[in-house]
Scaffold this active site. Structure first.
Site, PDB file in Angstrom:
ATOM      1  N   ASP A   1       0.856  -1.202   0.000  1.00 27.58           N
ATOM      2  CA  ASP A   1       0.000   0.000   0.000  1.00 27.58           C
ATOM      3  C   ASP A   1       0.886   1.244   0.000  1.00 27.58           C
ATOM      4  O   ASP A   1       0.615   2.222   0.685  1.00 27.58           O
ATOM      5  CB  ASP A   1      -0.921  -0.017   1.222  1.00 27.58           C
TER       6      ASP A   1
ATOM      7  N   ASP B   1       2.858   2.465   7.793  1.00 25.41           N
ATOM      8  CA  ASP B   1       1.601   1.779   7.472  1.00 25.41           C
ATOM      9  C   ASP B   1       1.833   0.419   6.819  1.00 25.41           C
ATOM     10  O   ASP B   1       1.515   0.210   5.653  1.00 25.41           O
ATOM     11  CB  ASP B   1       0.756   2.689   6.564  1.00 25.41           C
TER      12      ASP B   1
HETATM   13  N1  LIG Z   1       5.209   7.026  13.269  1.00 18.09           N
HETATM   14  C1  LIG Z   1       4.502   8.088  12.904  1.00 18.09           C
HETATM   15  N2  LIG Z   1       4.982   9.327  13.133  1.00 18.09           N
HETATM   16  C2  LIG Z   1       4.269  10.398  12.753  1.00 18.09           C
HETATM   17  N3  LIG Z   1       3.063  10.344  12.156  1.00 18.09           N
HETATM   18  C3  LIG Z   1       2.531   9.157  11.915  1.00 18.09           C
HETATM   19  C4  LIG Z   1       3.208   7.963  12.260  1.00 18.09           C
HETATM   20  N4  LIG Z   1       2.438   6.923  11.895  1.00 18.09           N
HETATM   21  C5  LIG Z   1       1.343   7.439  11.337  1.00 18.09           C
HETATM   22  N5  LIG Z   1       1.379   8.789  11.338  1.00 18.09           N
HETATM   23  C6  LIG Z   1       0.328   9.694  10.799  1.00 18.09           C
HETATM   24  O1  LIG Z   1      -0.929   9.054  10.881  1.00 18.09           O
HETATM   25  C7  LIG Z   1      -1.509   8.853   9.580  1.00 18.09           C
HETATM   26  C8  LIG Z   1      -2.178   7.500   9.495  1.00 18.09           C
HETATM   27  O2  LIG Z   1      -1.244   6.496   9.742  1.00 18.09           O
HETATM   28  P1  LIG Z   1      -1.247   5.125   8.948  1.00 18.09           P
HETATM   29  O3  LIG Z   1      -1.141   5.402   7.495  1.00 18.09           O
HETATM   30  O4  LIG Z   1      -0.238   4.235   9.552  1.00 18.09           O
HETATM   31  O5  LIG Z   1      -2.688   4.559   9.361  1.00 18.09           O
HETATM   32  P2  LIG Z   1      -3.934   4.133   8.484  1.00 18.09           P
HETATM   33  O6  LIG Z   1      -4.844   3.464   9.445  1.00 18.09           O
HETATM   34  O7  LIG Z   1      -3.526   3.385   7.302  1.00 18.09           O
HETATM   35  O8  LIG Z   1      -4.558   5.478   8.036  1.00 18.09           O
HETATM   36  P3  LIG Z   1      -4.802   5.913   6.528  1.00 18.09           P
HETATM   37  O9  LIG Z   1      -6.048   5.233   6.124  1.00 18.09           O
HETATM   38  O10 LIG Z   1      -4.911   7.412   6.647  1.00 18.09           O
HETATM   39  O11 LIG Z   1      -3.623   5.486   5.731  1.00 18.09           O
HETATM   40  C9  LIG Z   1      -0.336   8.986   8.625  1.00 18.09           C
HETATM   41  O12 LIG Z   1      -0.711   9.422   7.354  1.00 18.09           O
HETATM   42  C10 LIG Z   1       0.558   9.998   9.334  1.00 18.09           C
HETATM   43  O13 LIG Z   1       0.152  11.304   9.043  1.00 18.09           O
HETATM   44 MG   LIG Z   2      -1.996   5.001   5.805  1.00 21.62          MG
END
Ligand SMILES: Nc1ncnc2c1ncn2[C@@H]1O[C@H](COP(=O)(O)OP(=O)(O)OP(=O)(O)O)[C@@H](O)[C@H]1O
Ligand SMILES: [Mg+2]
Length: 206
Positions: A94, A111
Site C-alpha cells: 500500500d 503503514d
Molecule cells: N510514526 C509516525 N509518526 C508520525 N506520524 C505518523 C506515524 N504513523 C502514522 N502517522 C500519521 O498518521 C496517519 C495515518 O497512519 P497510517 O497510514 O499508519 O494509518 P492508516 O490506518 O492506514 O490510516 P490511513 O487510512 O490514513 O492510511 C499517517 O498518514 C501519518 O500522518
Molecule cells: Mg496510511
C-alpha cells in the site's frame, strides 16, 4: 457467543498488528527507514513519532510541494528502499504518497500491516509493481520523465532470478521477453498445419 467473537476479533487484531511489528523489525534490520516499534497495548501499536525539525508530527509526502530535483532524489531513494524491502522478503502493498512521511533526513515508510511475504504470496509481483507505479505517478507530477520508467517490472525480474541485491544498479527500463513473438510463430505453425490438412482432404476427395 459474544465473548467468543470478541476473542476472535482480538486474535485477529493481534495477528494483524503482529504482522506490522514483524515488518517494522525486519525492515529496520534491512536498513529501511521505518518508525521504531515500542509496544503493543490493547490492540494499539505504539511506535516512534516521526517528526519534523520543530518536533511536530512529520508531514506526509503528499503534503509537500516538490521541485524537480527533489522529486528525482526522493524517487531514487524510495526505489532503493523498495529494493531493500524486497531483499528482506517483503512487499509493502500500500505504498503511496500517503504512507510516506518526510522528516529532516528524508522519507520514512509507514503503514505496514498489509505488507506481504514476497516469496509466499501470489499477488506479490502485482503489488510490487503497483507500489512502484504509485511512486512514479506521484513524483512524475514534478519530474515527468519518471512516468515512462518501469522499475517495478525490472526489480521483480531481478528478484525472481535471484539477482536482486540492495546495491543493484537499475535502469528503469524493462525488456519484455519475446513470448509474444513465440506465440506468433506457434500460431503460424498451427495455421500451416491446418492448411496442410485441408489441402490433403481436398486431394483425397478429388
Ligand atoms: N510514526 C509516525 N509518526 C508520525 N506520524 C505518523 C506515524 N504513523 C502514522 N502517522 C500519521 O498518521 C496517519 C495515518 O497512519 P497510517 O497510514 O499508519 O494509518 P492508516 O490506518 O492506514 O490510516 P490511513 O487510512 O490514513 O492510511 C499517517 O498518514 C501519518 O500522518
Ligand atoms: Mg496510511
Amino acid at each position: 457467543m459474544e465473548k467468543n467473537s470478541r476473542f476472535g476479533r482480538q486474535q485477529q487484531e493481534q495477528v494483524w498488528q503482529n504482522a506490522e511489528v514483524d515488518a517494522l523489525y525486519r525492515l529496520a534490520a534491512a536498513g529501511v527507514r521505518v518508525p521504531q516499534p515500542y509496544n503493543f497495548v490493547e490492540g494499539v501499536l505504539l511506535m516512534e513519532l516521526v517528526t519534523d525539525e520543530q518536533g511536530n508530527a512529520a508531514p506526509r509526502l503528499n503534503d509537500l510541494e516538490l521541485g524537480r530535483e527533489q522529486a528525482l532524489e526522493y524517487h531514487g531513494l524510495l526505489i532503493k528502499e523498495v529494493v531493500r524491502m524486497l531483499c528482506a522478503g517483503l512487499v509493502h502493498g500500500d505504498l503511496s504518497e500517503y504512507n510516506i512521511l518526510v522528516d529532516a533526513s528524508g522519507p520514512v515508510i509507514i503503514d505496514l500491516p498489509q505488507a506481504v511475504d514476497a516469496s509466499a504470496n501470489n499477488n506479490a509481483a502485482r503489488m510490487l509493481e503497483r507500489d512502484v507505479d504509485n511512486l512514479a505517478d506521484y513524483f512524475g507530477r514534478f519530474a515527468p520523465e519518471l512516468l515512462k520508467t518501469e522499475y517495478g517490472k525490472e526489480i521483480w525480474k531481478l528478484y525472481e532470478s535471484g539477482e536482486l541485491t540492495p546495491q543493484v544498479a537499475l535502469t528503469g527500463r524493462f525488456k519484455a521477453n519475446n513470448k509474444a513473438a513465440d506465440v506468433g510463430s506457434i500460431m503460424r505453425e498451427i495455421d500451416d498445419a491446418r492448411d496442410e490438412a485441408i489441402r490433403r482432404r481436398y486431394e483425397h476427395e478429388d
